[in-house]
Write a protein that holds these residues in place. Structure first.
Motif, PDB file in Angstrom:
ATOM      1  N   GLY A  55      -1.621   1.500 -14.254  1.00 10.81           N
ATOM      2  CA  GLY A  55      -0.651   0.863 -13.262  1.00 10.81           C
ATOM      3  C   GLY A  55      -1.014   1.640 -11.988  1.00 10.81           C
ATOM      4  N   LEU A  56      -0.254   1.177 -10.916  1.00 16.79           N
ATOM      5  CA  LEU A  56      -0.362   1.615  -9.438  1.00 16.79           C
ATOM      6  C   LEU A  56       0.662   3.109  -9.415  1.00 16.79           C
ATOM      7  N   ARG A  57       0.177   4.055  -8.522  1.00 19.19           N
ATOM      8  CA  ARG A  57       0.910   5.194  -8.348  1.00 19.19           C
ATOM      9  C   ARG A  57       2.008   4.790  -7.614  1.00 19.19           C
ATOM     10  N   PRO A  58       3.251   5.463  -7.515  1.00 23.38           N
ATOM     11  CA  PRO A  58       4.128   5.340  -6.453  1.00 23.38           C
ATOM     12  C   PRO A  58       3.898   5.584  -5.052  1.00 23.38           C
ATOM     13  N   VAL A 117       8.971  -9.775   6.289  1.00 23.94           N
ATOM     14  CA  VAL A 117       7.441  -9.772   6.402  1.00 23.94           C
ATOM     15  C   VAL A 117       7.025 -11.327   6.557  1.00 23.94           C
ATOM     16  N   THR A 118       6.289 -11.791   7.683  1.00 23.15           N
ATOM     17  CA  THR A 118       5.728 -12.949   7.973  1.00 23.15           C
ATOM     18  C   THR A 118       4.284 -13.131   7.436  1.00 23.15           C
ATOM     19  N   GLN A 120       6.993  -4.831  -2.330  1.00 24.97           N
ATOM     20  CA  GLN A 120       8.178  -3.806  -2.132  1.00 24.97           C
ATOM     21  C   GLN A 120       9.196  -4.007  -0.658  1.00 24.97           C
ATOM     22  N   ILE A 121       8.189  -4.058   0.314  1.00 23.34           N
ATOM     23  CA  ILE A 121       8.866  -4.182   1.681  1.00 23.34           C
ATOM     24  C   ILE A 121       9.739  -5.313   1.787  1.00 23.34           C
ATOM     25  N   ARG A 122       9.191  -6.657   1.238  1.00 25.07           N
ATOM     26  CA  ARG A 122       9.828  -7.843   0.975  1.00 25.07           C
ATOM     27  C   ARG A 122      11.283  -7.580   0.264  1.00 25.07           C
ATOM     28  N   ALA A 123      11.093  -6.921  -0.759  1.00 29.15           N
ATOM     29  CA  ALA A 123      12.327  -6.522  -1.776  1.00 29.15           C
ATOM     30  C   ALA A 123      13.192  -5.988  -0.984  1.00 29.15           C
ATOM     31  N   LEU A 164      -2.000  -3.101  -1.289  1.00 29.21           N
ATOM     32  CA  LEU A 164      -1.322  -3.909  -0.360  1.00 29.21           C
ATOM     33  C   LEU A 164      -0.556  -4.932  -0.867  1.00 29.21           C
ATOM     34  N   ASP A 165      -0.853  -5.447  -1.714  1.00 30.67           N
ATOM     35  CA  ASP A 165      -0.202  -6.663  -2.532  1.00 30.67           C
ATOM     36  C   ASP A 165       1.507  -6.044  -2.821  1.00 30.67           C
TER      37      ASP A 165
END
Length: 64
Positions: free
Chosen positions: A54-57, A22-23, A14-17, A8-9
């Protein structure tokens, strides 16, 4: 839930980038517990190698 929290983090970052606004109100509604794959009655084993990989894409929504 820990793994869900990591994703989630990462998703919010990624969405903010991508310049989506995102609020904090949006983030306040996120919960790592709202996933059907969490088994509250089972046993879990965590290994360092899983987290170190690491995280998966994320899935590409354009690929659908």
């Amino acid at each position: 839930m820990w793994w869900n929290s990591l994703y989630l983090d990462a998703a919010v970052k990624q969405i903010r980038a991508g310049r989506f606004p995102v609020t904090q109100e949006m983030c306040a509604r996120l919960s790592p517990i709202a996933f059907e794959h969490i088994n509250f009655l089972g046993r879990y084993a965590f290994t360092r190698t899983d987290a170190a990989a690491g995280l998966r894409p994320f899935h590409d929504p354009q690929a659908l």
